[in-house]
Write a protein that holds these residues in place. Structure first.
Motif, short mmCIF file in Angstrom:
data_model
loop_
_atom_site.label_atom_id
_atom_site.label_comp_id
_atom_site.label_asym_id
_atom_site.label_seq_id
_atom_site.Cartn_x
_atom_site.Cartn_y
_atom_site.Cartn_z
N ALA A 59 0.49 16.12 21.43
CA ALA A 59 1.59 14.79 21.50
C ALA A 59 0.83 13.81 21.79
O ALA A 59 0.05 13.73 22.52
N LEU A 60 1.54 12.66 20.98
CA LEU A 60 0.77 11.17 21.27
C LEU A 60 1.43 10.68 22.37
O LEU A 60 2.82 10.54 22.26
N ALA A 61 0.57 9.69 23.20
CA ALA A 61 1.43 8.68 23.92
C ALA A 61 1.07 7.31 23.36
O ALA A 61 -0.14 7.02 22.68
N ILE A 62 1.89 6.61 23.38
CA ILE A 62 1.82 4.97 23.01
C ILE A 62 1.12 5.04 21.48
O ILE A 62 0.21 4.30 21.33
N ASN A 63 1.91 5.51 20.49
CA ASN A 63 1.47 5.46 19.38
C ASN A 63 2.27 4.72 18.35
O ASN A 63 1.95 4.71 16.99
N TYR A 64 2.77 3.65 18.84
CA TYR A 64 3.54 2.83 18.21
C TYR A 64 3.49 1.43 19.04
O TYR A 64 3.80 1.40 20.27
N ALA A 65 3.01 0.47 18.47
CA ALA A 65 2.63 -0.89 18.89
C ALA A 65 3.90 -1.54 19.57
O ALA A 65 3.67 -2.05 20.81
N GLU A 77 -7.08 2.00 21.62
CA GLU A 77 -8.26 2.01 20.69
C GLU A 77 -8.54 3.44 20.21
O GLU A 77 -9.10 3.33 19.08
N GLU A 78 -8.02 4.43 20.75
CA GLU A 78 -8.33 5.53 20.21
C GLU A 78 -6.96 6.67 20.42
O GLU A 78 -6.45 6.14 21.38
N PRO A 79 -6.69 7.56 19.73
CA PRO A 79 -5.48 8.39 20.18
C PRO A 79 -5.54 8.79 21.54
O PRO A 79 -6.47 9.44 22.18
N LEU A 80 -4.42 8.53 22.24
CA LEU A 80 -4.07 9.02 23.55
C LEU A 80 -3.10 10.41 23.35
O LEU A 80 -1.94 10.16 23.06
N ALA A 81 -3.65 11.58 23.66
CA ALA A 81 -2.73 12.77 23.48
C ALA A 81 -3.02 13.63 24.63
O ALA A 81 -3.82 13.46 25.59
N MET A 200 3.16 3.21 13.31
CA MET A 200 2.20 3.88 14.26
C MET A 200 1.06 3.51 14.37
O MET A 200 0.59 2.91 13.45
N VAL A 201 0.25 3.30 15.35
CA VAL A 201 -1.05 2.69 15.65
C VAL A 201 -1.88 3.68 15.05
O VAL A 201 -3.09 3.18 14.14
N PHE A 202 -1.92 4.98 15.11
CA PHE A 202 -2.65 5.93 14.43
C PHE A 202 -1.77 6.67 13.28
O PHE A 202 -0.93 7.54 13.74
N ASP A 203 -2.03 6.64 11.95
CA ASP A 203 -1.06 7.49 11.14
C ASP A 203 -1.57 8.64 10.85
O ASP A 203 -2.53 9.35 11.73
N VAL A 204 -0.69 9.73 10.35
CA VAL A 204 -0.79 11.00 10.26
C VAL A 204 -2.27 11.48 9.70
O VAL A 204 -2.90 12.39 10.60
N PRO A 205 -2.88 10.95 8.77
CA PRO A 205 -4.23 11.33 8.44
C PRO A 205 -5.25 11.03 9.32
O PRO A 205 -6.20 11.96 9.63
N THR A 206 -5.08 9.88 9.96
CA THR A 206 -6.10 9.41 11.14
C THR A 206 -6.01 10.56 12.28
O THR A 206 -7.12 10.89 12.72
N LEU A 207 -4.76 10.94 12.64
CA LEU A 207 -4.61 11.78 13.66
C LEU A 207 -5.28 13.27 13.35
O LEU A 207 -5.87 13.99 14.16
N ILE A 208 -4.83 13.54 12.06
CA ILE A 208 -5.62 15.16 11.70
C ILE A 208 -6.99 15.04 11.67
O ILE A 208 -7.86 15.84 12.24
N GLU A 209 -7.54 13.69 11.17
CA GLU A 209 -9.20 13.60 11.05
C GLU A 209 -9.57 13.69 12.66
O GLU A 209 -10.78 14.54 13.11
#
Length: 259
Positions: A59-65, A77-81, A200-209
């Motif tokens: 799960a992502l924290a703070i993933n919407y600006a 600056e990088e996903p917070l999960a 989203m700050v990090f979109d779905v493709p970015t998160l999977i990568e």
């Protein structure tokens, strides 16, 4: 559009699909039988048996600006999960328990991504090939227990019944642009949250990568992608509906721990 559900009816658990505003059972003994939505108990739409039962829930924290702004933080600056346990999940129209001693328990309407095949070192431009489908999650947070905004501890996000999910698992092929879906939440019929997955700050493709760069994701694993701003405290008795365009409207009700 293929919308899949998992429900309890007549003393057994069944797979079903949406058919003209009803549930069409897929269980061999009842295949084709139609049921009204209010005739069944809705369960999490996720598989509950190997090999497609979730092994990992991220799960992502703070993933919407706008949510970061709401909390007075700059976007990460990088996903917070953080990881979640499967026991926290419950189904559509179910009840979520609010501990007696808390003063701030709020919903989080989130697009949930269901992984469809084993994924390791996936590039963003190939990421959608590894998605089975999407559902709606309500990732309740209990702020009273928060120790760190960036890494919610277990009592904030991993309580039994505190992650309603469903009602549908929608095939990825039926969601042409998951990064442009409107979402909103109502509490007792009043709109309290609105947003769009494009923010989203990090979109779905970015998160999977990102995740598959250091860990393997397996069929049935989940990524909960965060929530926009507009979260409010939900007292006992609140009827909460989290809706995402093209995916579904997930309902549940807050109940007291002692009643």
């Amino acid at each position: 559009m293929s919308k899949h559900a998992r429900i309890a009816w007549a003393g057994a658990v069944h797979r079903a699909i949406e058919r003209d505003g009803q549930l069409e059972l897929q269980t061999p003994a009842f295949k084709g039988r139609l049921l009204n939505f209010n005739e069944v108990v809705w369960l999490s739409p996720l598989p509950d048996m190997p090999p497609h039962r979730p092994r990992t829930v991220l799960a992502l924290a703070i993933n919407y600006a706008d949510h970061a702004k709401e909390l007075a933080f700059k976007p990460p600056e990088e996903p917070l999960a953080f990881a979640k346990g499967a026991a926290s999940f419950t189904g559509h129209r179910a009840f979520t328990v609010r501990p007696d001693d808390v003063t701030n328990m709020h919903y989080e309407c989130e697009l949930a991504v269901v992984i469809g095949r084993e994924a390791k070192h996936v590039h963003a431009h190939d990421a959608y090939d590894f998605v089975r489908g999407y559902t709606v999650a309500n990732d309740y947070a209990i702020r009273d227990y928060l120790e760190n905004w960036y890494r919610p501890n277990l009592r904030v996000k991993n309580r039994d019944t505190c992650t309603p999910i469903g009602p549908w698992l929608v095939d990825a092929a039926d969601v042409p642009d998951p990064m442009n879906l409107a979402l909103h939440t109502t509490v007792n019929g009043q709109v309290t949250q609105q947003g769009n997955t494009r923010d989203m700050v990090f979109d779905v493709p970015t998160l999977i990568e990102y995740f598959t760069s250091f860990m393997t994701l397996y069929p049935g694993d989940l990524i909960l992608t965060g929530t926009p701003d507009g979260v409010v405290d939900c007292p006992v008795g609140s009827h909460v509906v989290c809706a995402i365009e093209g995916i579904g409207a997930l309902e549940n009700t807050i109940v007291a721990a002692t009643q």
